[in-house]
Design a protein around this motif. Structure first.
Motif, mmCIF file in Angstrom:
data_model
loop_
_atom_site.group_PDB
_atom_site.id
_atom_site.type_symbol
_atom_site.label_atom_id
_atom_site.label_comp_id
_atom_site.label_asym_id
_atom_site.label_seq_id
_atom_site.Cartn_x
_atom_site.Cartn_y
_atom_site.Cartn_z
ATOM 1 N N LYS A 4 26.085 -65.832 -8.163
ATOM 2 C CA LYS A 4 27.245 -66.622 -8.594
ATOM 3 C C LYS A 4 27.910 -66.119 -9.867
ATOM 4 N N HIS A 5 27.345 -65.078 -10.491
ATOM 5 C CA HIS A 5 27.896 -64.590 -11.747
ATOM 6 C C HIS A 5 27.911 -63.063 -11.719
ATOM 7 N N ALA A 6 28.325 -62.467 -12.828
ATOM 8 C CA ALA A 6 28.145 -61.028 -12.994
ATOM 9 C C ALA A 6 26.659 -60.773 -13.229
ATOM 10 N N PHE A 7 26.080 -59.862 -12.472
ATOM 11 C CA PHE A 7 24.640 -59.621 -12.583
ATOM 12 C C PHE A 7 24.252 -59.168 -13.985
ATOM 13 N N SER A 8 25.172 -58.471 -14.665
ATOM 14 C CA SER A 8 24.888 -57.970 -16.012
ATOM 15 C C SER A 8 24.657 -59.093 -17.015
ATOM 16 N N LYS A 9 24.983 -60.317 -16.637
ATOM 17 C CA LYS A 9 24.727 -61.479 -17.509
ATOM 18 C C LYS A 9 23.235 -61.640 -17.793
ATOM 19 N N TYR A 10 22.409 -61.166 -16.881
ATOM 20 C CA TYR A 10 20.976 -61.458 -16.958
ATOM 21 C C TYR A 10 20.153 -60.378 -17.665
ATOM 22 N N TYR A 11 20.782 -59.301 -18.102
ATOM 23 C CA TYR A 11 20.003 -58.262 -18.776
ATOM 24 C C TYR A 11 20.822 -57.625 -19.893
ATOM 25 N N THR A 12 20.099 -56.928 -20.768
ATOM 26 C CA THR A 12 20.710 -56.177 -21.850
ATOM 27 C C THR A 12 20.368 -54.708 -21.673
ATOM 28 N N ALA A 13 21.379 -53.864 -21.686
ATOM 29 C CA ALA A 13 21.165 -52.424 -21.515
ATOM 30 C C ALA A 13 20.836 -51.770 -22.852
ATOM 31 N N LYS A 14 19.883 -50.840 -22.821
ATOM 32 C CA LYS A 14 19.514 -50.097 -24.015
ATOM 33 C C LYS A 14 19.050 -48.713 -23.595
ATOM 34 N N TYR A 15 19.824 -47.695 -23.975
ATOM 35 C CA TYR A 15 19.545 -46.310 -23.605
ATOM 36 C C TYR A 15 19.505 -46.195 -22.081
ATOM 37 N N ASN A 16 18.382 -45.782 -21.506
ATOM 38 C CA ASN A 16 18.297 -45.589 -20.061
ATOM 39 C C ASN A 16 17.588 -46.735 -19.348
ATOM 40 N N SER A 17 17.423 -47.852 -20.057
ATOM 41 C CA SER A 17 16.699 -48.984 -19.488
ATOM 42 C C SER A 17 17.485 -50.279 -19.683
ATOM 43 N N VAL A 18 17.047 -51.300 -18.980
ATOM 44 C CA VAL A 18 17.569 -52.647 -19.214
ATOM 45 C C VAL A 18 16.375 -53.575 -19.389
ATOM 46 N N ILE A 19 16.584 -54.631 -20.159
ATOM 47 C CA ILE A 19 15.555 -55.661 -20.301
ATOM 48 C C ILE A 19 16.165 -56.990 -19.905
ATOM 49 N N PHE A 20 15.459 -57.708 -19.039
ATOM 50 C CA PHE A 20 15.980 -58.988 -18.575
ATOM 51 C C PHE A 20 15.802 -60.058 -19.647
ATOM 52 N N GLN A 21 16.708 -61.019 -19.632
ATOM 53 C CA GLN A 21 16.778 -62.027 -20.687
ATOM 54 C C GLN A 21 15.466 -62.812 -20.796
ATOM 55 N N PRO A 22 15.021 -63.076 -22.022
ATOM 56 C CA PRO A 22 13.749 -63.776 -22.247
ATOM 57 C C PRO A 22 13.687 -65.156 -21.591
ATOM 58 N N ASP A 23 14.839 -65.835 -21.462
ATOM 59 C CA ASP A 23 14.792 -67.181 -20.887
ATOM 60 C C ASP A 23 14.423 -67.174 -19.416
ATOM 61 N N LEU A 24 14.516 -65.989 -18.768
ATOM 62 C CA LEU A 24 14.074 -65.891 -17.375
ATOM 63 C C LEU A 24 12.549 -65.906 -17.274
ATOM 64 N N ARG A 25 11.861 -65.560 -18.375
ATOM 65 C CA ARG A 25 10.399 -65.468 -18.357
ATOM 66 C C ARG A 25 9.704 -66.739 -18.826
ATOM 67 N N LYS A 26 10.454 -67.684 -19.344
ATOM 68 C CA LYS A 26 9.818 -68.813 -20.013
ATOM 69 C C LYS A 26 8.959 -69.661 -19.078
ATOM 70 N N ASN A 27 9.286 -69.693 -17.780
ATOM 71 C CA ASN A 27 8.506 -70.498 -16.834
ATOM 72 C C ASN A 27 7.742 -69.643 -15.828
ATOM 73 N N ILE A 28 7.452 -68.402 -16.224
ATOM 74 C CA ILE A 28 6.694 -67.495 -15.358
ATOM 75 C C ILE A 28 5.324 -67.245 -15.974
ATOM 76 N N ILE A 29 4.293 -67.360 -15.149
ATOM 77 C CA ILE A 29 2.924 -67.038 -15.562
ATOM 78 C C ILE A 29 2.476 -65.805 -14.778
ATOM 79 N N PHE A 30 2.182 -64.715 -15.484
ATOM 80 C CA PHE A 30 1.692 -63.486 -14.865
ATOM 81 C C PHE A 30 0.169 -63.443 -14.986
ATOM 82 N N ALA A 31 -0.509 -63.124 -13.882
ATOM 83 C CA ALA A 31 -1.975 -63.100 -13.914
ATOM 84 C C ALA A 31 -2.520 -62.184 -12.824
ATOM 85 N N GLU A 32 -3.684 -61.620 -13.074
ATOM 86 C CA GLU A 32 -4.355 -60.810 -12.053
ATOM 87 C C GLU A 32 -4.941 -61.713 -10.975
ATOM 88 N N HIS A 33 -4.771 -61.308 -9.729
ATOM 89 C CA HIS A 33 -5.363 -62.027 -8.600
ATOM 90 C C HIS A 33 -5.462 -61.054 -7.445
#
Length: 289
Positions: free
Chosen positions: A184-213
């Motif tokens: 529904k938006h410009a996809f670039s809204k969700y990340y910040t570009a830096k050199y040859n990489s992008v990092i997705f916005q921190p607020d996308l991670r606030k409700n994510i739990i990463f774990a080994e399984h």
């Protein structure tokens, strides 16, 4: 003396051909990995597993599976490289856009009726699918009441997923996928570009739990409204596939939703009667009993 070099013209034992010896070596390697490290690959589909093992044999500059077994069991860093080679991630943001469009249309209305949403991405790899789900839920106004559990057996992949950093060269394809998935938006809204990489916005991670399984050895750890497990079970044999379907059925709430990969199906498993299709083409199923 048993020859361990692949390609030797001599048969190691009377009545034992090279293919049988190779299978014995694989069995011993996987048994050793399971006993020492707790990772169980013994019920992975043999043809794919064999290709990946030989690829890693050559990557380690070795000449036989037996030599790889010795190195894996005595060198922890070699074992970690081996684990990564057996779970090489193949994923992208909004992969198979039609699936995410169908999820918006057929699953999101169900999720709106829940006071709290729990979603499990099993075999999340490097996290692209997880961030896709976070974006979708945010756009649908559901993210604040959702918790996403992203699991994988590969710690290196999980670390990249936690960081949310990806190659900028992939953004063109990811943007195309996003728009085709109903973005529904410009996809670039969700990340910040830096050199040859992008990092997705921190607020996308606030409700994510990463774990080994590990789907082969670990048990259920919560009750979920949605489980994503796409293009993971194609590497399992029938026994392990049935085990994992049992794990998912146990972990899903009543009317919970199971999402599988394009080449996977709930049919021909002993749990098929527990589900009804929400979308047969996109492999979205709802647990009904």
């Amino acid at each position: 003396m048993v020859a361990t070099e692949r390609g030797s013209d001599e048969l190691p034992l009377a009545g034992t051909d090279k293919n049988e010896l190779e299978n014995i070596e694989i069995e011993l390697l996987l048994s050793g990995v399971h006993r020492l490290y707790g990772y169980d690959f013994r019920n992975y589909a043999l043809p794919s597993l064999k290709r990946r093992i030989w690829h890693h044999v050559h990557a380690e500059n070795l000449s036989s599976i037996s030599a790889l077994q010795e190195k894996v069991l005595h060198d922890r860093t070699c074992f970690e490289r081996f684990i990564y080679s057996l779970s090489i991630p193949v994923t992208e943001m909004f992969r198979d856009p039609g699936l995410f469009m169908a999820f918006r249309q057929k699953v999101v209305p169900l999720l709106r009726t829940y006071p709290y949403i729990r979603i499990w991405h099993a075999g999340c790899s490097t996290g692209e699918e997880v961030y896709s789900m976070a974006i979708l839920l945010q756009e649908e106004g559901l993210y604040d009441k959702a918790r996403i559990y992203a699991t994988d057996m590969n710690n290196r992949s999980l670390q990249q997923a936690k960081e949310g950093v990806y190659e900028i060269s992939k953004m063109k394809q990811y943007t195309k996928n996003y728009l085709e998935a109903g973005g529904k938006h410009a996809f670039s809204k969700y990340y910040t570009a830096k050199y040859n990489s992008v990092i997705f916005q921190p607020d996308l991670r606030k409700n994510i739990i990463f774990a080994e399984h590990n789907l082969a050895t670990d048990t259920s750890f919560n009750e979920f409204n949605v489980i994503f497990c796409r293009n993971v079970m194609i590497y399992f044999n029938d026994e392990l596939r049935d085990h994992v379907h049992g794990l998912f059925c146990e972990s899903l709430s009543r009317f919970g939703v199971l999402v599988l990969g394009a080449k996977e199906s709930i049919h021909f498993t002993r749990y098929s009667d527990s589900y009804e299709p929400l979308d047969r083409v996109e492999k979205i199923y709802r647990k009904v009993k």
